[in-house]
Scaffold this motif. Structure first.
Motif, PDB file in Angstrom:
ATOM      1  N   LEU A   1       8.902  14.500 -20.758  1.00  0.00           N
ATOM      2  CA  LEU A   1       7.966  13.397 -20.252  1.00  0.00           C
ATOM      3  C   LEU A   1       6.543  13.975 -19.780  1.00  0.00           C
ATOM      4  N   SER A   2       6.733  14.689 -18.952  1.00  0.00           N
ATOM      5  CA  SER A   2       5.483  15.175 -18.055  1.00  0.00           C
ATOM      6  C   SER A   2       4.588  16.065 -19.035  1.00  0.00           C
ATOM      7  N   ILE A   3       5.050  17.016 -19.881  1.00  0.00           N
ATOM      8  CA  ILE A   3       4.340  17.939 -20.678  1.00  0.00           C
ATOM      9  C   ILE A   3       3.810  17.099 -21.640  1.00  0.00           C
ATOM     10  N   ASP A   4       4.534  16.077 -22.364  1.00  0.00           N
ATOM     11  CA  ASP A   4       4.130  14.949 -23.464  1.00  0.00           C
ATOM     12  C   ASP A   4       2.802  14.178 -22.626  1.00  0.00           C
ATOM     13  N   SER A   5       3.066  13.660 -21.470  1.00  0.00           N
ATOM     14  CA  SER A   5       2.015  12.925 -20.883  1.00  0.00           C
ATOM     15  C   SER A   5       0.617  13.890 -20.667  1.00  0.00           C
TER      16      SER A   5
ATOM     17  N   ALA B   1      10.210  17.550  -8.886  1.00  0.00           N
ATOM     18  CA  ALA B   1       8.835  17.097  -7.817  1.00  0.00           C
ATOM     19  C   ALA B   1       7.645  17.786  -8.631  1.00  0.00           C
ATOM     20  N   ASP B   2       7.836  19.007  -9.127  1.00  0.00           N
ATOM     21  CA  ASP B   2       6.686  19.580  -9.699  1.00  0.00           C
ATOM     22  C   ASP B   2       6.376  19.021 -10.808  1.00  0.00           C
ATOM     23  N   MET B   3       7.243  18.601 -11.743  1.00  0.00           N
ATOM     24  CA  MET B   3       7.134  18.043 -13.004  1.00  0.00           C
ATOM     25  C   MET B   3       6.262  16.746 -12.719  1.00  0.00           C
ATOM     26  N   GLU B   4       6.776  15.918 -11.795  1.00  0.00           N
ATOM     27  CA  GLU B   4       6.491  14.505 -11.428  1.00  0.00           C
ATOM     28  C   GLU B   4       4.850  14.517 -11.222  1.00  0.00           C
ATOM     29  N   ARG B   5       4.626  15.826 -10.562  1.00  0.00           N
ATOM     30  CA  ARG B   5       2.994  16.079 -10.041  1.00  0.00           C
ATOM     31  C   ARG B   5       2.354  16.347 -11.243  1.00  0.00           C
ATOM     32  N   ILE B   6       2.751  16.872 -12.267  1.00  0.00           N
ATOM     33  CA  ILE B   6       2.028  16.968 -13.496  1.00  0.00           C
ATOM     34  C   ILE B   6       1.913  15.919 -14.242  1.00  0.00           C
ATOM     35  N   GLY B   7       2.954  14.892 -14.222  1.00  0.00           N
ATOM     36  CA  GLY B   7       2.571  13.656 -14.610  1.00  0.00           C
ATOM     37  C   GLY B   7       1.347  12.896 -13.971  1.00  0.00           C
ATOM     38  N   ASP B   8       1.249  13.069 -12.870  1.00  0.00           N
ATOM     39  CA  ASP B   8       0.297  12.708 -11.776  1.00  0.00           C
ATOM     40  C   ASP B   8      -1.291  13.124 -12.397  1.00  0.00           C
ATOM     41  N   HIS B   9      -1.324  14.597 -12.700  1.00  0.00           N
ATOM     42  CA  HIS B   9      -2.257  15.071 -13.131  1.00  0.00           C
ATOM     43  C   HIS B   9      -2.730  14.619 -14.587  1.00  0.00           C
TER      44      HIS B   9
ATOM     45  N   VAL C   1      -1.298   6.424 -21.276  1.00  0.00           N
ATOM     46  CA  VAL C   1      -0.822   7.626 -20.247  1.00  0.00           C
ATOM     47  C   VAL C   1      -0.464   7.071 -18.745  1.00  0.00           C
ATOM     48  N   ILE C   2      -1.658   6.207 -18.241  1.00  0.00           N
ATOM     49  CA  ILE C   2      -1.402   5.625 -16.877  1.00  0.00           C
ATOM     50  C   ILE C   2      -0.067   4.621 -16.880  1.00  0.00           C
ATOM     51  N   LYS C   3       0.146   3.730 -17.979  1.00  0.00           N
ATOM     52  CA  LYS C   3       1.059   2.995 -17.874  1.00  0.00           C
ATOM     53  C   LYS C   3       2.491   3.479 -18.087  1.00  0.00           C
ATOM     54  N   THR C   4       2.661   5.014 -18.743  1.00  0.00           N
ATOM     55  CA  THR C   4       3.930   5.420 -19.005  1.00  0.00           C
ATOM     56  C   THR C   4       4.235   6.370 -17.758  1.00  0.00           C
ATOM     57  N   ASP C   5       3.383   6.572 -16.696  1.00  0.00           N
ATOM     58  CA  ASP C   5       3.607   7.512 -15.604  1.00  0.00           C
ATOM     59  C   ASP C   5       4.573   6.807 -14.849  1.00  0.00           C
ATOM     60  N   LEU C   6       4.606   5.464 -14.835  1.00  0.00           N
ATOM     61  CA  LEU C   6       5.820   4.808 -14.116  1.00  0.00           C
ATOM     62  C   LEU C   6       7.309   5.430 -14.561  1.00  0.00           C
ATOM     63  N   LYS C   7       7.642   5.562 -15.652  1.00  0.00           N
ATOM     64  CA  LYS C   7       8.659   6.165 -16.418  1.00  0.00           C
ATOM     65  C   LYS C   7       9.191   7.550 -15.820  1.00  0.00           C
ATOM     66  N   ILE C   8       7.990   8.497 -15.691  1.00  0.00           N
ATOM     67  CA  ILE C   8       8.405   9.762 -14.863  1.00  0.00           C
ATOM     68  C   ILE C   8       8.617   9.481 -13.706  1.00  0.00           C
TER      69      ILE C   8
ATOM     70  N   SER D   1      -1.761  21.862 -12.893  1.00  0.00           N
ATOM     71  CA  SER D   1      -0.638  21.930 -13.721  1.00  0.00           C
ATOM     72  C   SER D   1      -0.060  23.080 -14.020  1.00  0.00           C
ATOM     73  N   ALA D   2      -1.022  24.073 -14.238  1.00  0.00           N
ATOM     74  CA  ALA D   2      -0.373  25.574 -14.374  1.00  0.00           C
ATOM     75  C   ALA D   2       0.233  26.083 -12.970  1.00  0.00           C
ATOM     76  N   ASP D   3      -0.329  25.602 -11.880  1.00  0.00           N
ATOM     77  CA  ASP D   3       0.335  26.510 -10.551  1.00  0.00           C
ATOM     78  C   ASP D   3       1.729  25.653 -10.332  1.00  0.00           C
ATOM     79  N   HIS D   4       1.801  24.479 -11.086  1.00  0.00           N
ATOM     80  CA  HIS D   4       3.274  23.789 -11.102  1.00  0.00           C
ATOM     81  C   HIS D   4       4.174  24.587 -11.822  1.00  0.00           C
ATOM     82  N   ALA D   5       3.624  25.118 -13.047  1.00  0.00           N
ATOM     83  CA  ALA D   5       4.503  25.768 -13.892  1.00  0.00           C
ATOM     84  C   ALA D   5       4.987  27.240 -12.921  1.00  0.00           C
ATOM     85  N   THR D   6       3.988  27.868 -12.458  1.00  0.00           N
ATOM     86  CA  THR D   6       4.219  29.058 -11.642  1.00  0.00           C
ATOM     87  C   THR D   6       5.493  28.420 -10.552  1.00  0.00           C
ATOM     88  N   ASN D   7       5.337  27.497  -9.606  1.00  0.00           N
ATOM     89  CA  ASN D   7       6.174  27.051  -8.817  1.00  0.00           C
ATOM     90  C   ASN D   7       7.557  27.084  -9.246  1.00  0.00           C
TER      91      ASN D   7
END
Length: 217
Positions: free
Chosen positions: A23-27, A89-97, A46-53, A193-199
C-alpha cells in the motif's frame, strides 16, 4: 496447540506487514505520478487513501502487542514481532511522504516546472527500487539483498543534494520561489523514503543476526 496458534497469528501479522508495504509503495508511486503529470485529482486520491495505511499500522501494532502479552515469546520470535512493528512504522512514514508529495503537487498546480525534473525522477526510481528490493529481501530473509540497499541509498543522497543545490542556484522570479521550495521538499520526501528502506534493511539484519547494524555508515 498453543504453538500452532502462535505460528498462525505470526503468519497473519507478517501478511499485514506485506500489505502495508504494498500500500505504501503504491501510494508513493501514485503520488509521484500525480506530481509529474500535475494531476490534482490523483494527488487528492493519495491523501484520502492514506487513512487506510494508518489504520493498518494500528492494526499491526495491536496484534503484535496482544501476541507478546498472551504468548510471551522469546529469542527469535520476540525479535520478529519487534521488527514487524518497526518495519510497519517505517512503511507508514513512507505513506506520509507520499501525502506530502501530493500536497506539494496541489500547491504547484498547473504551473510549468521551473527546471527539468529528470534528476528528481531518477532519485524516485532508485528509491522505489530500494523499497521493492527490501520487500523481497524481507520475504526471502535475504541479507545480501538488504546490504545492497545501502549503496542505492548513498546514490539517492547524492542526487538529492545535487538537485536541491541546482534548484537554489536558479535565477527566478518571486512567484517561482514557492515552486522551488515545493520541488526541494519533494526531493526530501523521496530521500526520506529511501532512508526508511535502509531502516527496514537494518531491521532485517537485527532479526536474522540478533545485532544492530547501521548500513549507511
Amino acid at each position: 496447540m498453543i504453538r500452532e496458534r502462535f505460528e498462525h497469528d505470526l503468519i497473519a501479522v507478517q501478511q499485514d506487514l506485506m500489505e502495508i508495504c504494498d500500500l505504501s509503495i503504491d501510494s508513493l508511486q501514485t503520488a509521484f505520478k500525480a506530481f509529474v503529470n500535475k494531476d490534482i485529482d490523483l494527488a487528492l486520491q493519495v491523501i484520502k487513501t492514506d487513512l487506510k495505511i494508518n489504520r493498518l499500522e494500528e492494526t499491526i501494532n495491536d496484534r503484535v502487542i496482544l501476541l507478546i502479552a498472551k504468548q510471551q515469546p522469546v529469542a527469535t520470535d520476540l525479535r520478529r514481532l519487534i521488527v514487524v512493528i518497526k518495519a510497519a512504522a517505517d512503511m507508514e512514514r513512507i505513506g506520509d511522504h507520499a501525502v506530502n508529495i501530493a500536497k506539494e503537487t496541489i500547491r504547484i498546480g498547473k504551473e510549468p516546472f521551473v527546471s527539468s525534473i529528470e534528476p528528481i525522477e531518477e532519485m524516485f526510481h532508485k528509491s522505489i527500487s530500494m523499497l521493492q528490493q527490501i520487500t523481497d529481501a524481507f520475504l526471502e530473509e535475504n541479507t545480501t539483498k538488504a546490504k545492497e540497499i545501502a549503496k542505492l541509498d548513498d546514490e539517492v543522497d547524492e542526487l538529492t543534494g545535487n538537485t536541491i543545490s541546482n534548484l537554489m542556484k536558479l535565477t527566478v522570479s518571486n512567484e517561482q520561489v514557492a515552486q522551488i521550495t515545493s520541488l526541494s521538499y519533494v526531493c526530501r520526501c523521496i530521500e526520506r523514503s529511501a532512508d526508511h528502506a535502509t531502516n527496514i534493511a537494518e531491521h532485517l539484519f537485527y532479526l536474522l543476526k540478533g545485532k544492530h547494524y547501521e548500513l549507511n555508515n
